[in-house]
Design a protein around this motif. Structure first.
Motif: not given
Ligand SMILES: [Zn+2]
Ligand SMILES: [Zn+2]
Length: 113
Positions: A67, A69, A74, A76, A100, A103
């Protein structure tokens, strides 16, 4: 019959934090190799290694990513063909940065043009 608990739209995810340091290194190396791959075959092999390091299964030609973000920390890791993802940007190297699904739900990043 018991009632199933809520299941997220994709189960093909893990988080970088859950990986052992050894697997994190494998994952990082594989992603770096994918970014530098000279052809699709090398790229796909590197992606399969990255998925394996993360304990995920992706289809042939699939991709995993972490991810990207900008709004939280995060970590992920997920199959980029999964539902509910958001493309943040495509880098100069042709890498597509994704948020992800979690998010994307919680705090979608505005996409800049
Ligand atoms: Zn995320
Ligand atoms: Zn986030």
């Amino acid at each position: 019959m018991s009632v199933l608990t809520h299941v997220r739209p994709t189960s093909r995810t893990t988080t970088y934090d859950q990986l052992t340091p050894f697997r994190q290194t494998l994952f990082d190396t594989a992603i770096a190799d994918a970014a530098e791959a000279a052809n699709a075959t090398d790229y796909n092999h590197a992606q399969q290694r990255a998925a394996h390091a993360a304990g995920l299964t992706i289809p042939t030609g699939g991709e995993v990513t972490k991810c990207a973000c900008l709004d939280c920390y995060c970590t992920a890791i997920f199959d980029t063909s999964g539902p509910g993802l958001r493309v943040i940007e495509t880098t100069d190297y042709g890498l597509v940065l994704h948020q992800c699904a979690t998010c994307t739900d919680d705090h979608p990043t505005p996409v800049e043009d």
